[in-house]
Design an enzyme around this catalytic site. Structure first.
Site, PDB file in Angstrom:
ATOM      1  CG  HIS A  85      -2.223  -0.995   1.254  1.00 47.71           C
ATOM      2  ND1 HIS A  85      -3.377  -1.142   1.031  1.00 47.71           N
ATOM      3  CD2 HIS A  85      -2.119  -2.204   1.390  1.00 47.71           C
ATOM      4  CE1 HIS A  85      -3.409  -1.671   0.621  1.00 47.71           C
ATOM      5  NE2 HIS A  85      -3.205  -3.010   1.128  1.00 47.71           N
ATOM      6  CG  ASN A 158      -7.733  -4.309   0.812  1.00 49.38           C
ATOM      7  OD1 ASN A 158      -7.069  -3.400   1.175  1.00 49.38           O
ATOM      8  ND2 ASN A 158      -7.526  -5.532   1.428  1.00 49.38           N
ATOM      9  CE1 TYR A 372      -1.936  -4.903   9.350  1.00 53.18           C
ATOM     10  CE2 TYR A 372      -2.494  -2.446   8.673  1.00 53.18           C
ATOM     11  CZ  TYR A 372      -2.619  -3.811   8.237  1.00 53.18           C
ATOM     12  OH  TYR A 372      -3.064  -3.768   7.315  1.00 53.18           O
TER      13      TYR A 372
HETATM   14 FE1  HDE Z   1      -2.689  -4.866   5.059  1.00 55.30          FE
HETATM   15  N1  HDE Z   1      -0.841  -3.753   6.090  1.00 55.30           N
HETATM   16  N2  HDE Z   1      -1.797  -7.075   5.976  1.00 55.30           N
HETATM   17  N3  HDE Z   1      -4.031  -5.632   4.859  1.00 55.30           N
HETATM   18  N4  HDE Z   1      -3.350  -3.327   5.034  1.00 55.30           N
HETATM   19  C1  HDE Z   1      -0.505  -2.746   5.594  1.00 55.30           C
HETATM   20  O1  HDE Z   1       0.133  -1.878   7.559  1.00 55.30           O
HETATM   21  C2  HDE Z   1      -1.007  -7.114   6.984  1.00 55.30           C
HETATM   22  C3  HDE Z   1      -4.275  -7.270   4.965  1.00 55.30           C
HETATM   23  C4  HDE Z   1      -4.452  -3.054   4.321  1.00 55.30           C
HETATM   24  O2  HDE Z   1      -3.030   3.426   4.130  1.00 55.30           O
HETATM   25  C5  HDE Z   1       0.810  -2.229   6.736  1.00 55.30           C
HETATM   26  O3  HDE Z   1       0.957   0.775   7.365  1.00 55.30           O
HETATM   27  C6  HDE Z   1      -1.015  -8.334   7.211  1.00 55.30           C
HETATM   28  C7  HDE Z   1      -5.907  -7.576   5.029  1.00 55.30           C
HETATM   29  C8  HDE Z   1      -4.344  -1.138   3.973  1.00 55.30           C
HETATM   30  O4  HDE Z   1      -1.698   3.248   5.127  1.00 55.30           O
HETATM   31  C9  HDE Z   1       1.947  -3.733   6.993  1.00 55.30           C
HETATM   32  C10 HDE Z   1      -1.598  -8.595   6.449  1.00 55.30           C
HETATM   33  C11 HDE Z   1      -6.526  -5.953   4.426  1.00 55.30           C
HETATM   34  C12 HDE Z   1      -2.922  -1.017   4.262  1.00 55.30           C
HETATM   35  C13 HDE Z   1       0.308  -4.707   6.453  1.00 55.30           C
HETATM   36  C14 HDE Z   1      -2.301  -7.738   5.788  1.00 55.30           C
HETATM   37  C15 HDE Z   1      -5.326  -5.313   4.252  1.00 55.30           C
HETATM   38  C16 HDE Z   1      -2.031  -1.408   4.868  1.00 55.30           C
HETATM   39  C17 HDE Z   1       2.061  -1.795   5.869  1.00 55.30           C
HETATM   40  C18 HDE Z   1      -2.096 -10.151   6.011  1.00 55.30           C
HETATM   41  C19 HDE Z   1      -7.780  -5.711   4.156  1.00 55.30           C
HETATM   42  C20 HDE Z   1      -2.740   0.676   3.954  1.00 55.30           C
HETATM   43  C21 HDE Z   1       2.067  -0.644   5.847  1.00 55.30           C
HETATM   44  C22 HDE Z   1      -2.553 -10.414   7.630  1.00 55.30           C
HETATM   45  C23 HDE Z   1      -8.819  -5.853   4.642  1.00 55.30           C
HETATM   46  C24 HDE Z   1      -2.899   1.544   5.146  1.00 55.30           C
HETATM   47  C25 HDE Z   1       1.223  -0.042   7.375  1.00 55.30           C
HETATM   48  C26 HDE Z   1      -2.566   3.083   4.560  1.00 55.30           C
HETATM   49  C27 HDE Z   1      -1.006  -1.861   4.354  1.00 55.30           C
HETATM   50  C28 HDE Z   1       0.188  -5.911   6.969  1.00 55.30           C
HETATM   51  C29 HDE Z   1      -3.621  -8.080   4.898  1.00 55.30           C
HETATM   52  C30 HDE Z   1      -5.732  -3.899   4.426  1.00 55.30           C
HETATM   53  C31 HDE Z   1       2.872  -4.631   6.297  1.00 55.30           C
HETATM   54  C32 HDE Z   1       0.272  -9.041   8.227  1.00 55.30           C
HETATM   55  C33 HDE Z   1      -6.298  -8.449   5.093  1.00 55.30           C
HETATM   56  C34 HDE Z   1      -5.484  -0.828   3.251  1.00 55.30           C
HETATM   57  O5  HDE Z   1       1.990  -3.297   8.206  1.00 55.30           O
END
Ligand code: HDE
Length: 701
Positions: A85, A158, A372
């Site tokens: 993202h 999402n 996060y």
């Molecule tokens: Fe994320 N995800 N994600 N994700 N995600 C990040 O956090 C992660 C997942 C989502 O505009 C990171 O600040 C793992 C699902 C959005 O700043 C990180 C897993 C969904 C955003 C991270 C998921 C999301 C992130 C990278 C699986 C939808 C952007 C930067 C367990 C429900 C937020 C950050 C923004 C961002 C980890 C799966 C949505 C690395 C480990 C499912 C919208 O922490």
């Protein structure tokens, strides 16, 4: 395209040019009133153009602290981009509760009707790096920070209600697979490559998400025309400690709208910033985007009787089985003052919940709750990122004994930095007002396992596919053929088709044929047979949930000198009456002069404003200039693309261009000849349907 209204300070051009006089003296330039340029230490700078040196040809001196400080700070401007993202765009907004549910949750934003909560929303793509193009085929992030009276709540969702994997332990592999390969560093912001499809072909739980990803959901027309989903099942908890399961939905009042893949590819060339520019311009123009917040609420009995496990993030609960109740509206109303300070430094954490919102044991959510917070430390460099204005709570005080660390600005005063203390000072926990986790009972053997209730990977993939219109099904098939054709290894293509065989036989056969496979592979091994009895859900289709009118959309009007003044005026009026906008494209940015002698400045020069940027197009040429325009390759692309993208097209004096594009015999009911006032009205009315889909079947794919 709208240009920035503000511009550099008016004044003599020479006064803005930085230079030295012949004698070496420095010229003072026009600036911001009496404001003085200073170093970070507050020392006023005398000359910001020339470093300190010994004589005109001598070395630059180390003692030039102004130079060193400026370059030092510049060298450290970047922070690590988000690992996923990375490319995002943030906007401030307000959330208004329209239906209070205090009996279900004690969450502050939902206690009273009319209650306003400030928010910050960041939309994003997932795979591309910060500088990638907006129209990549990709899932979009839809992250909302609610600055509530009881702390910050982050709903980090999402634009797709399911995810690729069922367990957080697989996330790094998924992301590694989709991101550029480690040896070559490409491809950027794409899933159309071997590594991604190799991983997916070996991960059957992804198949439901893959159907969404291959649909037009991943090429939204705008952030404003996509839905948002919390994905996981969460809990609402009321004042009595009772829990109700909840799934969150954001429903755009603008209706759903996506572009075609060929458009997406071309938009990326014409305007890689398309989505952020669209949002910026809409908000600047006062056309504020709105989403309703809907909730699917259910109890344990429903969860027990539901066909799938509500803790499985690869599954939806169809709206027909559990209705989406609207409880509020989000309006995005304020642009950021500074992209870095706000959009880049905002730190969303799924663990940021408030009293009344709680987690479930969805294993993906549990993993996210670790990830996060951890990632913010890496990105923002220390534990005090919560003090940055964009991250700090606004609706309530923050008071604790956390101290020091990088960039600390808010240590407590006085000697007391621990609790309990006998000094009678400092904050204390409060058992009634404080966050109390839902009292859940969990038991079982400590093992690495995947529940059997998570085993069905195809039934809902099929449900999604069968819920689409024929047009949308065609797009899914074509997207799969396109993406898999980019895979060099044939075995990967075959493995995916083996999965598709469980989803829909026509889809599998169509993709196999599109890939030129000699034979259909055997279906992939599976634990459970696909259910064919699930009832299609209209809510899953984009086309069944499009906008109700043409309002807020844009007609691109290609015109040239001599354009009929009356036709242009009527068209412009009809477009305005429909609440839509008109952008002028002309052979030169200076514009075109109509038959009445009025000059209409252009928004874009032909070539800079291709038809992919517009929802519908009109081509109005002057009798004496039409032949020249017809020979212009960009004008030809303008019409050919509008035709291929099934847009509604209005024409006046454009016969030469139509002929030059080889379309003379192909003018269908999506074309309107602007010979009468009625045709103009008919054209604008037809535009409400956004596309003349019947044409698609006539186009060679
Ligand atoms: Fe994320 N995800 N994600 N994700 N995600 C990040 O956090 C992660 C997942 C989502 O505009 C990171 O600040 C793992 C699902 C959005 O700043 C990180 C897993 C969904 C955003 C991270 C998921 C999301 C992130 C990278 C699986 C939808 C952007 C930067 C367990 C429900 C937020 C950050 C923004 C961002 C980890 C799966 C949505 C690395 C480990 C499912 C919208 O922490």
């Amino acid at each position: 395209m709208k240009k920035d209204k503000s511009g550099p300070a008016k004044g003599a051009f020479s006064a803005l040019v930085s230079d030295v006089g012949a004698g070496g003296e420095f010229h003072q330039h026009a600036g911001d009133g009496d404001a003085r340029l200073t170093t970070a230490q507050g020392v006023v700078i005398a000359d910001n153009q020339n470093s300190l040196r010994t004589g005109p040809t001598g070395p630059t001196l180390l003692e030039d602290f102004a130079l060193r400080e400026k370059i030092f700070h510049f060298d450290h401007e970047r922070i690590p981009e988000r690992v996923v993202h990375a490319r995002g765009f943030g906007i401030h907004g307000i959330f208004e509760c329209t239906h209070a549910i205090p009996e279900i949750t004690r969450a502050a934003p939902f206690q009273t009707e009319g209650k306003i909560t400030e928010t910050f929303v960041r939309f994003s793509t997932v795979a591309g790096s910060k500088g990638s193009a907006d129209l990549a085929r990709d899932v979009r992030g839809f992250a909302v920070k609610f600055y509530t009276d009881e702390g910050n709540w982050d709903l980090v969702g999402n634009n797709i209600p399911v995810f690729f994997i069922q367990d957080a332990i697989k996330f790094p592999d998924l992301v590694h697979a989709v991101k550029p390969a480690p040896d070559r560093g490409f491809p950027q912001a794409q899933s159309a490559h071997d590594n991604f499809w190799d991983f997916i072909s070996l991960t059957p739980e992804s198949m439901h998400m893959i159907m969404w990803q291959m649909s037009d959901r991943t090429i939204p027309k705008s952030f404003r025309t996509m839905e948002g989903f919390g994905v996981h099942t969460f809990r609402f908890v009321n004042g009595a400690g009772e829990s109700t399961f909840v799934k969150f939905h954001w429903k755009p009042r603008q209706g759903l709208q996506s572009v075609l893949w060929d458009e997406a590819v071309k938009i990326n060339g014409a305007d890689p910033d398309r989505h952020r520019r669209d949002l910026w311009e809409a908000i600047e123009a006062g056309d504020l985007p709105e989403w309703d917040l809907g909730v699917q609420m259910f109890d344990q009995d429903f969860a027990d009787s539901f066909d799938f496990d509500v803790l499985d993030p690869t599954k939806i609960i169809p709206e027909e089985e559990c209705p989406v109740e609207i409880i509020g509206t989000l309006t995005l109303d304020r642009l950021v003052d500074n992209f870095f300070a706000e959009t880049e430094q905002v730190a969303f954490c799924t663990q940021n919940v408030i009293p009344g919102i709680d987690f479930t044991n969805d294993p993906l959510l549990q993993g996210r709750n670790f990830s996060y917070l951890d990632t913010q430390l890496k990105r923002l460099g220390g534990p005090n990122f919560t003090k940055l204005p964009i991250n700090a709570p606004r609706g309530c005080p923050v008071s604790n004994y956390q101290q020091d660390g990088h960039m600390q600005t808010a240590n407590r005063k006085g000697r007391v930095n621990y609790e309990p203390n006998g000094w009678g000072e400092g904050p204390r926990a409060h058992p009634l007002e404080g966050y109390v986790s839902f009292v859940a009972r969990d038991e079982g053997e400590k093992r690495r396992l995947r529940p059997e209730s998570f085993a069905d990977h195809y039934s809902q993939a099929r449900l999604f596919y069968t819920s689409q219109t024929e047009i949308e099904q065609g797009h899914i098939r074509n997207a799969l053929i396109f993406e898999l054709s980019k895979c060099v290894v044939e075995d990967i293509r075959i493995r995916i088709v083996a999965h598709l065989r469980h989803i829909d036989s026509d889809l599998a056969a169509g993709v196999a044929q599109g890939l030129g496979l000699a034979a259909l592979p055997e279906p992939a091994p599976t634990m459970v047979p696909t259910r064919t009895d699930l009832v299609p859900s209209d809510a899953l289709s984009i086309l069944k949930n499009g906008p109700l009118s043409f309002a807020g959309r844009t007609v691109g009007v290609l015109m040239s000198d001599g354009v009929d003044a009356a036709a242009l005026a009527s068209l412009s009026l009809a477009i305005a009456d429909a609440g839509a906008m008109m952008k002028i494209v002309a052979p030169s940015i200076g514009g075109a002069t109509d038959s009445g002698g009025t000059l209409h400045p252009a928004d874009e020069k032909i070539g800079g404003g291709p038809s992919v940027l517009f929802d519908a197009v009109a081509i109005l040429l002057g009798p004496d200039t039409a032949a020249t325009v017809a020979m212009n390759p960009s004008a030809q692309d303008f019409l050919r693309d509008a035709h291929a993208h099934c847009k509604f097209i209005a024409l006046d004096q454009a016969n030469d261009l139509v002929k030059a594009c080889g379309l003379t015999t192909k003018l269908d009911d999506g074309y309107f000849s602007l010979t009468s006032g009625d045709a103009i009205v008919d054209f604008v009315e037809a535009c409400a349907d956004l596309r003349f889909w019947k044409r698609e079947a006539t186009l060679a794919m």
